[in-house]
Design an enzyme around this catalytic site. Structure first.
Site, PDB file in Angstrom:
ATOM      1  N   HIS A 354       0.660  -1.080   0.093  1.00 14.64           N
ATOM      2  CA  HIS A 354       0.100   0.062   0.065  1.00 14.64           C
ATOM      3  C   HIS A 354       1.014   1.321   0.241  1.00 14.64           C
ATOM      4  CE1 HIS A 354      -3.688   2.405   0.704  1.00 14.64           C
ATOM      5  NE2 HIS A 354      -2.842   2.940   1.625  1.00 14.64           N
ATOM      6  N   GLU A 355       1.756   1.348   1.001  1.00 16.89           N
ATOM      7  CA  GLU A 355       2.634   2.548   0.958  1.00 16.89           C
ATOM      8  C   GLU A 355       3.592   2.733  -0.273  1.00 16.89           C
ATOM      9  OE1 GLU A 355       1.890   4.468   3.330  1.00 16.89           O
ATOM     10  OE2 GLU A 355       0.511   3.010   4.308  1.00 16.89           O
ATOM     11  N   HIS A 358       1.444   4.182  -3.202  1.00 11.65           N
ATOM     12  CA  HIS A 358       1.302   5.516  -3.030  1.00 11.65           C
ATOM     13  C   HIS A 358       2.395   6.201  -4.080  1.00 11.65           C
ATOM     14  CE1 HIS A 358      -2.040   6.425  -0.655  1.00 11.65           C
ATOM     15  NE2 HIS A 358      -1.399   5.770   0.214  1.00 11.65           N
ATOM     16  N   GLU A 377      -5.669   7.576  -2.105  1.00 12.52           N
ATOM     17  CA  GLU A 377      -5.710   6.450  -1.036  1.00 12.52           C
ATOM     18  C   GLU A 377      -6.640   5.349  -1.770  1.00 12.52           C
ATOM     19  OE1 GLU A 377      -4.433   5.903   1.314  1.00 12.52           O
ATOM     20  OE2 GLU A 377      -3.729   7.595   2.151  1.00 12.52           O
ATOM     21  N   TYR A 439     -10.502   5.320   1.183  1.00  8.30           N
ATOM     22  CA  TYR A 439      -9.922   4.232   0.870  1.00  8.30           C
ATOM     23  C   TYR A 439     -11.031   3.228  -0.024  1.00  8.30           C
ATOM     24  CZ  TYR A 439      -6.311   5.322   4.241  1.00  8.30           C
ATOM     25  OH  TYR A 439      -5.236   5.815   4.652  1.00  8.30           O
TER      26      TYR A 439
END
Length: 614
Positions: A354-355, A358, A377, A439
């Site tokens: 997820h990070e 980004h 997100e 999200y």
């Protein structure tokens, strides 16, 4: 009206400010000298910032973010946490009470500006909580640059949210949003939202950062370490170079990123590996039994970058660093600060995905997180779940990677707490509502779009979005423009319903009448969001027959989808509550029939979408 006056009138209105002009983006270059007093958790900072105004506007005022000013009792962040109580972000509170209210005075965050100058001239400035307003000595004209110099000192705050000292896993310093950062300026003006704990925005910038710190520390950061042979941790042959204070200087550079973040600890281990046809990955963490999953995560991270490159577009930078620190996971330029003590390999990898995701949907495609958090997100969650589904297939087969997100959204709609995704990041009154809006609805925006236009079209739209807008600041309007141009469809209605409202999708099979030669089906729209409908039959000999019922507002119909060929029926007007059609199958030929066999449609009551012929 005279002809001359008429022409003047038309000219004035043809250049109305309501009409968006040509795209531009600002740029900054930072050169910093940072001297850290690790024992006191403070630092002294000097900064030279060259700022380029590519806008058509003359700028007489500029703004800087001072994020650390939020980490103290009585700050706007503290007030917001107290007003939300147990409905807010759990990391900022304990038993519904703000953790900020009890920060000891010597651990309060502070960024104390000594002075700021423009081309050598002293400037007047005003600190407004986490924003510094600066009146310029001379305007910055369009297509010109100016140079700011400044000195400040800072107190590293108690670690509560993302940045700070002594996080819960024992990392000494998590240094994110730690320097006076110039705000973004674009067609909508200065992006000067106060920091309340959620998201960020900034212009692209180059960085040269020299960090002077006790020689026993190891630093992990987003960027290129220019002197690995002079500091600890990166080069086994290094000869640590120190000054008369027994400090080493870490020299970092980074180009065309939104921010520069770093973390420092004496117990870090540095490991690296290279992704095939991709970046060099650094792991900077406290290696122990508690972080054993980091080693096991490496092949998954390699595959992640390869899949992201193939699916969306190529990662633009030479390195990426996963650095243990912060309070969960938060993305920055070329790095994430991430908690390292995971309960499972899948949990750690999911957070890493997820990070790192980004980097595509926040850093390279640099949307404004503060105003449209669902764009970064939600799109990042879409990528995360798609790749997690491939690399960690669920034990119980699921129809698609987004089943869990769809179910969570549907369940939340029944609580009555949902708020529109269009709301500003810090302005959701309920933390759960923020999560669903940003999200889950952001992710399901793409899932529903794939349902409307077809998955192959969605894939092409996402790739085109990246190609057109990488290293820029797009909005959802820019994404929608690409989607409409690629498909020929009108999709504004969908964007409006899904993002600007909390209205829901709810279709049903109302009636089935079996005849001697055919079957008549009546569908009902019980919800408030109209959608085109995919309808299918499972025959008694286990074949699936698909039909597509267009919705007239799209104007152009879906031509194909990966879920099988289909016959297109007459469109369903969005104002019409029921829709009846015939299919050339009899009762003994039908095992089951229903809406959306793919189970992508975000129908809040899917139980009445299917009829089984027993």
């Amino acid at each position: 009206m005279k002809k001359g006056i008429l022409i003047l009138f038309l000219l004035i209105f043809s250049i109305s400010p309501a009409q968006k002009g040509p795209y531009y983006q600002q740029f900054a270059k930072y050169k910093m000298e940072i001297d850290v007093d690790a024992a006191q958790f403070t630092y002294q900072g000097k900064q030279t910032l060259t700022y380029t105004n590519n806008s058509p506007d003359e700028l007489k005022t500029v703004y800087f973010h001072l994020y650390w000013n939020a980490f103290k009792a009585g700050s706007m962040m503290d007030q917001r946490v107290q007003s939300q109580g147990k409905n807010g972000d759990g990391r900022l509170q304990q038993n519904g009470i703000s953790r900020l209210a009890s920060i000891p005075e010597n651990e309060e965050g502070a960024q104390n500006i000594h002075w700021i100058r423009q081309n050598g001239k002293n400037l007047k400035f005003e600190i407004q909580e986490t924003i510094m307003k600066v009146e310029l000595a001379e305007p910055i004209k369009p297509n010109s640059s100016t140079t700011f110099t400044m000195e400040w000192d800072a107190v590293i705050p108690k670690q509560i949210r993302r940045a700070g000292r002594n996080n819960r896993e024992g990392i000494d310093m998590s240094m994110s949003q730690w320097y006076p950062k110039i705000a973004e300026y674009d067609y909508d003006g200065w992006a000067t939202f106060d920091y309340i704990g959620r998201e960020f925005h900034a212009p692209f910038a180059d960085f040269e950062v020299n960090i002077n710190i006790d020689k026993d520390y190891i630093i992990g950061a987003g960027g290129i370490l220019e002197n690995p042979s002079e500091v600890k941790g990166y080069d086994p042959q290094a000869k640590i170079k120190t000054n008369n204070q027994n400090k080493a200087t870490w020299k970092w550079t980074a180009k065309n990123i939104l921010d520069f973040a770093w973390a420092a600890d004496k117990d870090y281990t540095v490991e690296s590996f290279t992704v095939l046809d991709g970046p060099k990955i650094y792991y900077v963490y406290q290696k122990s039994g508690k972080t054993a999953f980091w080693e096991l995560s490496k092949p998954y991270v390699q595959k992640f970058f390869q899949l992201m490159n193939a699916t969306f577009g190529r990662y633009a930078y030479p390195t990426y660093s996963f650095v243990q620190g912060g309070d969960g996971g938060m993305e920055y330029g070329m790095t994430t600060l991430i908690l390292g003590e995971a309960k499972s390999l899948e949990g750690l990898v999911g957070l890493m995905f997820h990070e790192a995701g980004h980097m595509w949907f926040q850093q390279m495609i640099a949307t404004n997180e503060s105003t449209k958090p669902w764009l970064d997100e939600g799109f990042t969650s879409y990528a995360e779940n798609m790749i997690m589904h491939q690399l960690f297939p669920p034990e119980t087969p699921q129809p698609h990677p987004f089943t869990s997100s769809l179910n969570r959204y549907i369940n939340f709609t029944k609580t009555g707490k949902e708020s529109p995704a269009v709301w500003l990041a810090d302005h959701h009154d309920d933390g759960g509502a923020y999560g669903i809006a940003s999200y889950y609805k952001g992710e399901l925006f793409l899932v529903q779009l794939g349902y409307i236009v077809g998955e192959e079209n969605l894939s092409a739209i996402l790739k085109e979005f990246f190609q057109q807008w990488k290293m820029k600041h797009p909005t959802d309007r820019d994404f929608l423009h690409i989607a409409q141009k690629h498909t020929g469809m009108d999709l504004k209605w969908f964007h409006h319903y899904w993002i600007n409202t909390t209205k829901t999708i709810d279709y049903a099979v109302k009636n089935v009448e079996y005849g001697s030669n055919s079957t008549t089906v009546t569908l009902s729209n019980k919800g408030s969001v109209p959608m085109p409908i995919d309808f299918s039959i499972l025959t008694s000999d286990k074949k699936v027959i698909n039909y597509h019922i267009p919705m007239n507002m799209t104007r152009v119909w879906k031509k194909k989808d990966i879920y099988g060929d289909f016959e297109t029926l007459k469109y369903w007007p969005w104002t019409q509550q029921e829709y009846t059609f015939n299919i050339p199958y009899t009762k003994d030929q039908i095992a089951a029939l229903g809406i959306d066999f793919s189970q992508r449609l975000a129908d809040v009551n899917p139980e009445d979408n299917f009829v089984e012929n027993k």
